[in-house]
Design an enzyme around this catalytic site. Sequence first.
Site, mmCIF file in Angstrom:
data_model
loop_
_atom_site.group_PDB
_atom_site.id
_atom_site.type_symbol
_atom_site.label_atom_id
_atom_site.label_comp_id
_atom_site.label_asym_id
_atom_site.label_seq_id
_atom_site.Cartn_x
_atom_site.Cartn_y
_atom_site.Cartn_z
ATOM 1 N N LYS A 66 -3.303 -9.740 -9.906
ATOM 2 C CA LYS A 66 -4.307 -10.265 -8.973
ATOM 3 C C LYS A 66 -5.581 -9.425 -9.079
ATOM 4 O O LYS A 66 -5.498 -8.209 -9.099
ATOM 5 C CB LYS A 66 -3.750 -10.175 -7.544
ATOM 6 C CG LYS A 66 -4.771 -10.462 -6.453
ATOM 7 C CD LYS A 66 -4.266 -9.969 -5.094
ATOM 8 C CE LYS A 66 -5.272 -10.105 -3.985
ATOM 9 N NZ LYS A 66 -6.379 -9.240 -3.857
ATOM 10 N N LYS A 79 -9.946 -4.934 -5.781
ATOM 11 C CA LYS A 79 -10.669 -3.658 -5.827
ATOM 12 C C LYS A 79 -9.686 -2.515 -6.040
ATOM 13 O O LYS A 79 -9.990 -1.538 -6.713
ATOM 14 C CB LYS A 79 -11.387 -3.422 -4.495
ATOM 15 C CG LYS A 79 -12.643 -4.218 -4.313
ATOM 16 C CD LYS A 79 -13.091 -4.136 -2.852
ATOM 17 C CE LYS A 79 -13.298 -5.493 -2.241
ATOM 18 N NZ LYS A 79 -12.881 -5.607 -0.845
ATOM 19 N N LYS A 122 0.831 -1.212 0.000
ATOM 20 C CA LYS A 122 0.000 0.000 0.000
ATOM 21 C C LYS A 122 0.864 1.261 0.000
ATOM 22 O O LYS A 122 0.541 2.247 -0.658
ATOM 23 C CB LYS A 122 -0.969 -0.018 1.172
ATOM 24 C CG LYS A 122 -2.074 -1.014 0.885
ATOM 25 C CD LYS A 122 -3.200 -1.004 1.851
ATOM 26 C CE LYS A 122 -4.265 -1.981 1.375
ATOM 27 N NZ LYS A 122 -4.828 -2.789 2.434
HETATM 28 P P1 ADP Z 1 -9.381 -6.722 -2.572
HETATM 29 O O1 ADP Z 1 -7.954 -7.086 -2.888
HETATM 30 O O2 ADP Z 1 -10.223 -6.736 -3.788
HETATM 31 O O3 ADP Z 1 -9.501 -5.417 -1.786
HETATM 32 P P2 ADP Z 1 -9.979 -7.970 -0.073
HETATM 33 O O4 ADP Z 1 -8.621 -7.637 0.443
HETATM 34 O O5 ADP Z 1 -11.158 -7.233 0.484
HETATM 35 O O6 ADP Z 1 -9.963 -7.856 -1.657
HETATM 36 O O7 ADP Z 1 -10.209 -9.523 0.096
HETATM 37 C C1 ADP Z 1 -11.287 -10.178 0.705
HETATM 38 C C2 ADP Z 1 -11.023 -11.669 0.645
HETATM 39 O O8 ADP Z 1 -11.023 -12.113 -0.717
HETATM 40 C C3 ADP Z 1 -9.656 -12.065 1.230
HETATM 41 O O9 ADP Z 1 -9.762 -13.313 1.884
HETATM 42 C C4 ADP Z 1 -8.793 -12.170 0.019
HETATM 43 O O10 ADP Z 1 -7.698 -13.026 0.205
HETATM 44 C C5 ADP Z 1 -9.761 -12.724 -1.024
HETATM 45 N N1 ADP Z 1 -9.349 -12.298 -2.367
HETATM 46 C C6 ADP Z 1 -9.293 -11.020 -2.829
HETATM 47 N N2 ADP Z 1 -8.872 -10.992 -4.106
HETATM 48 C C7 ADP Z 1 -8.648 -12.282 -4.464
HETATM 49 C C8 ADP Z 1 -8.208 -12.903 -5.664
HETATM 50 N N3 ADP Z 1 -7.911 -12.195 -6.743
HETATM 51 N N4 ADP Z 1 -8.082 -14.250 -5.676
HETATM 52 C C9 ADP Z 1 -8.387 -14.975 -4.572
HETATM 53 N N5 ADP Z 1 -8.821 -14.451 -3.420
HETATM 54 C C10 ADP Z 1 -8.949 -13.121 -3.346
#
Ligand code: ADP
Length: 321
Positions: free
Chosen positions: A189, A192, A110
């Site tokens: 990956k 969001k 970040k």
């Molecule tokens: P983002 O990266 O979109 O902000 P979050 O950090 O809110 O997502 O993740 C919420 C959950 O979804 C976590 O357990 C995270 O590991 C899983 N997750 C997020 N993006 C992925 C992805 N591309 N593939 C697999 N799991 C994911």
Amino acid sequence: MRILSGIQPSGKLHIGNYFGMMRPALELAQKGEAFYFIADYHALTSISNPDELRANVLDVALDFLACGLDPDRTVFYRQSDVPQVTELTWILANVTPLPMLENAHSYKDKIAQGLRPNTGLFTYPVLMAADILIVQGERVPVGRDQKQHVEMTRDIAGAFNRQFGEVFTIPESDIRPDVATLPGIDGRKMSKSYNNTIEIFGDEKAARKKVMSVVTDSQPVEAPKTDLDKNIPLQLYKVVATPDKARELQAKLAAGGFGYGDAKKELLTTLMDYFAPFRKKREELVKNLDYVHETLRKGAERANAVANETMERVRKAVGLR
Ligand code: ADP
Ligand code: TRP
């Protein structure tokens, strides 16, 4: 077995969230006592607009229920309805070594993205440890990006237990290797924060735009496609299609005369079909928001009972009682 996981209300949920975390969590909930929550304290590290935060919390509640969370089997709550986690965070901060937090990948990422760090972002892993430990979670279904956070929780719990006696169960992450990191439309990956997601509840027009812009190499339509293990449309198709259908699409691409545009059209149709029942359920839930609020209230009550029990032991162990 006690299972716990959380999801931040920091934007629209996407299929990476669903396949990486929500679906495994929903499956695991059949096998034990599950606690799933909406991490709104965590979201304060990135959201400073109160209306946006409130709206996002409701969205995540609707999304998770629409995706099949059964609130009779699972304790489903909003993190800030269990404010004891913030008390536990403070206590745990005192057994958390500074270098551990300085080494957190997600913090470093970040910062690299240009976010100006505040101490909330820096101590985020301690809050996450408190979430897990306050319900004595044993299994934590998450995507791969959260693995290090769960490892930190193990270290923090171990340090606490050594110093104050065996209070905490040491949790383990539960990561599905096949969907641990679902790629986004740009091949990184899906996240969001990268603006490369395919939303679970987006409409068909929005999904088409996203799917049609998924990156590929530039092999022409006629060519028998090679390097298919790196092909993003195929990787995404594999998570929404049956194994037979996935093999079929792979064979068509490998045979030649079938282009990436055709593959993306199949991906779009299959994706829309996969999530259609969830979309229908969500439309019904939106008409019944009282039910959603009542579900979170009941979840908070159950989570509070468990949190109070843990906190009594913690306060006693450290000498606050
Ligand atoms: P983002 O990266 O979109 O902000 P979050 O950090 O809110 O997502 O993740 C919420 C959950 O979804 C976590 O357990 C995270 O590991 C899983 N997750 C997020 N993006 C992925 C992805 N591309 N593939 C697999 N799991 C994911
Ligand atoms: N940090 C997690 C994420 O960004 C969300 C989260 C907060 C969480 N507390 C948790 C996940 C406890 C599992 C357990 O995705």
